[in-house]
Design a protein around this motif. Sequence first.
Motif, PDB file in Angstrom:
ATOM      1  N   VAL B 299     -43.146  19.134  76.932  1.00 12.18           N
ATOM      2  CA  VAL B 299     -43.116  17.763  76.426  1.00 12.18           C
ATOM      3  C   VAL B 299     -42.530  16.819  77.462  1.00 12.18           C
ATOM      4  CG1 VAL B 299     -42.763  16.483  74.307  1.00 12.18           C
ATOM      5  CG2 VAL B 299     -42.507  18.908  74.278  1.00 12.18           C
ATOM      6  N   ASP B 300     -42.975  16.951  78.682  1.00 13.96           N
ATOM      7  CA  ASP B 300     -42.390  16.199  79.778  1.00 13.96           C
ATOM      8  C   ASP B 300     -43.437  15.224  80.331  1.00 13.96           C
ATOM      9  OD1 ASP B 300     -41.097  15.311  81.992  1.00 13.96           O
ATOM     10  OD2 ASP B 300     -40.401  17.280  82.647  1.00 13.96           O
ATOM     11  N   THR B 379     -40.664   5.602  71.900  1.00 17.29           N
ATOM     12  CA  THR B 379     -40.752   6.330  70.641  1.00 17.29           C
ATOM     13  C   THR B 379     -39.557   6.028  69.747  1.00 17.29           C
ATOM     14  OG1 THR B 379     -39.753   8.195  71.739  1.00 17.29           O
ATOM     15  CG2 THR B 379     -42.118   8.204  71.576  1.00 17.29           C
ATOM     16  N   ALA B 380     -38.414   5.748  70.371  1.00 15.88           N
ATOM     17  CA  ALA B 380     -37.247   5.467  69.543  1.00 15.88           C
ATOM     18  C   ALA B 380     -37.380   4.118  68.854  1.00 15.88           C
ATOM     19  CB  ALA B 380     -35.975   5.503  70.394  1.00 15.88           C
ATOM     20  N   TYR B 383     -41.620   3.829  66.919  1.00 14.78           N
ATOM     21  CA  TYR B 383     -42.182   4.825  66.021  1.00 14.78           C
ATOM     22  C   TYR B 383     -42.110   4.370  64.568  1.00 14.78           C
ATOM     23  CZ  TYR B 383     -43.006   9.375  63.862  1.00 14.78           C
ATOM     24  OH  TYR B 383     -43.514  10.410  63.121  1.00 14.78           O
ATOM     25  N   SER B 384     -40.961   3.837  64.168  1.00 10.48           N
ATOM     26  CA  SER B 384     -40.881   3.383  62.777  1.00 10.48           C
ATOM     27  C   SER B 384     -39.829   2.307  62.664  1.00 10.48           C
ATOM     28  CB  SER B 384     -40.534   4.553  61.871  1.00 10.48           C
ATOM     29  OG  SER B 384     -39.243   4.993  62.170  1.00 10.48           O
ATOM     30  N   ILE B 507     -49.276  13.632  74.941  1.00 10.59           N
ATOM     31  CA  ILE B 507     -47.919  13.633  74.408  1.00 10.59           C
ATOM     32  C   ILE B 507     -47.456  12.236  73.981  1.00 10.59           C
ATOM     33  CG2 ILE B 507     -45.517  14.031  75.028  1.00 10.59           C
ATOM     34  CD1 ILE B 507     -47.204  16.433  74.109  1.00 10.59           C
ATOM     35  N   VAL B 510     -48.732  11.479  70.594  1.00 11.28           N
ATOM     36  CA  VAL B 510     -48.039  12.167  69.500  1.00 11.28           C
ATOM     37  C   VAL B 510     -46.694  11.506  69.253  1.00 11.28           C
ATOM     38  CG1 VAL B 510     -46.999  14.303  68.725  1.00 11.28           C
ATOM     39  CG2 VAL B 510     -49.143  14.368  69.925  1.00 11.28           C
ATOM     40  N   ALA B 511     -46.000  11.159  70.349  1.00 13.78           N
ATOM     41  CA  ALA B 511     -44.704  10.530  70.194  1.00 13.78           C
ATOM     42  C   ALA B 511     -44.829   9.215  69.424  1.00 13.78           C
ATOM     43  CB  ALA B 511     -44.076  10.279  71.558  1.00 13.78           C
ATOM     44  N   LEU B 512     -45.943   8.532  69.607  1.00 13.92           N
ATOM     45  CA  LEU B 512     -46.124   7.253  68.926  1.00 13.92           C
ATOM     46  C   LEU B 512     -46.733   7.399  67.538  1.00 13.92           C
ATOM     47  CD1 LEU B 512     -47.332   4.893  71.776  1.00 13.92           C
ATOM     48  CD2 LEU B 512     -45.201   4.777  70.510  1.00 13.92           C
ATOM     49  N   GLY B 514     -47.392  10.499  65.754  1.00 12.64           N
ATOM     50  CA  GLY B 514     -47.203  11.719  64.992  1.00 12.64           C
ATOM     51  C   GLY B 514     -48.348  12.692  65.211  1.00 12.64           C
TER      52      GLY B 514
END
Lengths: 317, 645
Positions: B299-300, B379-380, B383-384, B507, B510-512, B514
């Motif tokens: 996940v890099d 992402t932090a 994301y939501s 990746i 997915v981070a953004l 899900g």
Amino acid sequence: MRRRTTALVGSLVLLTATGCGAADMTKQASPFANAGGAKSVTLSVQSWVGAQSNVAVAQYLLEHELGYRVDTVQVDEVPAWDALSQGRVDALLEDWGHPDQEKRYVTDKKTISRGGDLGVTGHIGWFVPTYLAKQHPDITDWRNLNKYASLFRTAESGGKGQLMDGSPSYVTNDKALVKNLKLDYQVVFAGSEAAQITQMKQFAKEKKPFLTYWYSPQWLFRKVPMTEVKLPAYKEGCDADPAKVACAYPHTPLQKYLNADFARTGGRAAAFLKKFRWTTEDQNEVSLMIAEQKLDPQEAAKKWVDSHPAVWKKWLS
Amino acid sequence: MATLSIPALRTGTPRVLRSRAAGKLLLLALAAAVLAPWAAAHWPGATWPHQLTVHLDKPLATASDWVIDNRDSHPLFLYFFGYISNAVILAVRGVYLTLLAAGWAGVTALSALTAWRLGGVRLAAGTAAAFLACGVLGMWVPTMQTLALMVVAVLASVLVGALLGLAAGLSDRLDRALRPVLDTMQVLPAFAYLLPVVLVFGIGVPAAVLATVVYAAPPMARLTALGLRGADPEVLEAVESLGATRRQRLLTARIPLARKELLLGLNQTIMMALSMAVIAAVIGAGGLGDRVYQALASVDVGAALAAGIPIVLLAVVLDRVTAAAGDGVTRTRTIGWPYALAVTVAVALATRLLGALDWPAGWSLDLAEPVNRAVDWMTAHLYSGVPVIGGTADWAGHFTTWVLDPVRDGLQWLPWWSVLLLVAALAWLIGTWRTALTAVLAMAAIGVLGVWEPSLDTLSQVLAAVAVTLVLGFATGIAAARSDRVERALRPVLDVFQTMPQFVYLIPVVALFGVGRAPAVAAAVVYALPAVVRITAQGLRQVDQAALESARSLGATGRQQLWQVQLPLARRSLLLAVNQGVVLVLAVVIIGGLVGGGALGYDVAFGLAQGDLATGLVAGAAIVCLGLMLDRVTQPTDRRAKKGA
């Protein structure tokens, strides 16, 4: 015209007589191996971080202590067996149990030989985050899962609870389990470990409930503490028929395998890889450095090697 | 990246068109009225009838076992595949060792001098900078591995493609026979046919090179044929009148005249081979692709990008250099080949004597960390919980519930025969009865293979992604066509998005968004967008200036000009954009199986990971059929453009 035909026939005969031996598909190393006169070893890496840690440490020691050049190739387990038998890679350091492949290549064809235990025991299971288990203590028994199905609902699970599964390369009976245990769940495949980890971290950050297929040893447990959900106990042979499985996964001592020729003629590298054996904690330590601190695998390996000489010195003797 | 030839505009009289379309529809409706009740009575239910499927699991499993058991002993392998495999390995090894022997300085010098010779000083500087950047990113050895693989794969593709093209260029019958084959090869998403190659050749470089050849040879073949056919007839006649034999005519006139097309073919082949270099990492090709793929496992994103950038740089350099060679402008005042080679050898020897063949360990830059920080921040914070608009996870959820689910359920709810009818109608309206037939047969084959439901699932993802791509792509394309400044600003962005390996996107999405189908769609949109933007902008710019001028003189506003003149006149390019969008989206939606896209993509990945030929190959075949169907349904009648344009 005639002369040309004769020449053609002649050269064909010559070719068949001399150079045209059988091209053995089992003796083809990677074109990148042994470049520049260096002795080299090709290791297969699987997609999960634990496997990367094994390879990183083995690579570091092979390069710095034994003077080999190491190539790594990312391959899933089953294709790695195939690659091992053909000599495309020399070793597979972490196998989670593939009896079919073992019979075919180790017992029948003898193109792969056993490399012994890795020292780590693997276990697959269903897990919920510990913060959720504290809220609902009875959630950790499969009999109560249906009660909580609505907690695990997502856009992908179509009204049922979501059971997140991982990469297609993993050993899994989850679809059969959900069906045979009559659970109101939908198995959603994340498609890769990377995707699964990313999603789990996102859930954990918001303390959202989730139910996932997961396995130990795994570095993520230190970041996202998880509790295993009890499934009906594992008994020898209860997973023999893939369609009728209704029991938990076994505990598997992880195995190493070497290409048979390499095991015989690989010299110090082969001897070293056979002796390579460490603990779950050791592996996790390296994994955490790679995956969480985003260290380059070689830097992580160096850090571990520098601080644990007692463990690896044995492998070199 | 590539230049694109959009067929000349033909403005048919709309009324005739409409009545012809109505006729086609009427005919189809008649056929439906007869066949549908019969089909519905015989095989009720929405999904493909059970009786009409063929189960290939058993024979495929047997075949796979046979190959594995006989791979070490059967003459077919010992005397045929084994040789091919050995030849590939030897060739790649030879190139790789040469590159290593030249050292980083030698390789950089040679490429810069080549660029100088072919394209001038600026290109040379750019090339040198690109190679040095690969070293600075810590990717020198993987870059050389990829380069070695590429050199062999491109040479093989060019050879195969040129031979096919020669055949098609010289014989009308072969041309007709080859055209559908090349069409099909170009529509196939590469991910779908990795498995059979692996089964025969095993994991590693030979399989990767051969898969690349299948993927990259068609543009060479097509352009060679085009070049040979397009040779000026007067020149040919003149040569003929000089008494040249057939072979002389070919060698001295037709091939030199086709130089431009041949070089464009080379350019296209290189681009496609590079994009394959990464996908081939899945089957153990090594090199940069493998680094991207390994970085994904931990996940890099930063490390994936560090390995992805050299691929982009290689693509840009190779594109510019071959394009410069294709321009055919012989430049004065550059160095000749002998000097270039001499300088290279001198540089290589000098570094060898200094003992600095390998890239110096200290000269590297860590790109991974800042990139990862940026991704983490994204992402932090996105994301939501973003006020008012909601986080990206919420969007993904809504997109899945409101768009993907209804489309999938709708498709799966439709009776199977009505899906076939729909496909027939669409393909016939836009193409000929032949294209309609191919499309329907392809769709029916999916049913026969027994993967009707997952295929419709994949189809629903493709449709949703194409819709988003087209909305964004047309809007951006229009903006780029109307303003030079926008176009200039967009060009590098599009270049990067188009050549960056698809895996790098997986990746971050997915981070953004899900895990699920939404991230697969997002990755596909990002990948397909540049082609759509490019073709749209180019099509709009090529609209007849006279028509625009007259509209302007009639007092049409900017918006009227766009809607009533430019867009209708650019109809063919817009259709081509749709077609390209569909093909590219399909290729990525399948890779989306790796981030939870499920359906066919997951099955292919499963087949590769578990060595399960039955699952993987059937899913791969279904993808191929889906690709063919989608291509035919969106194919303007006489399209002659290339994939990845």
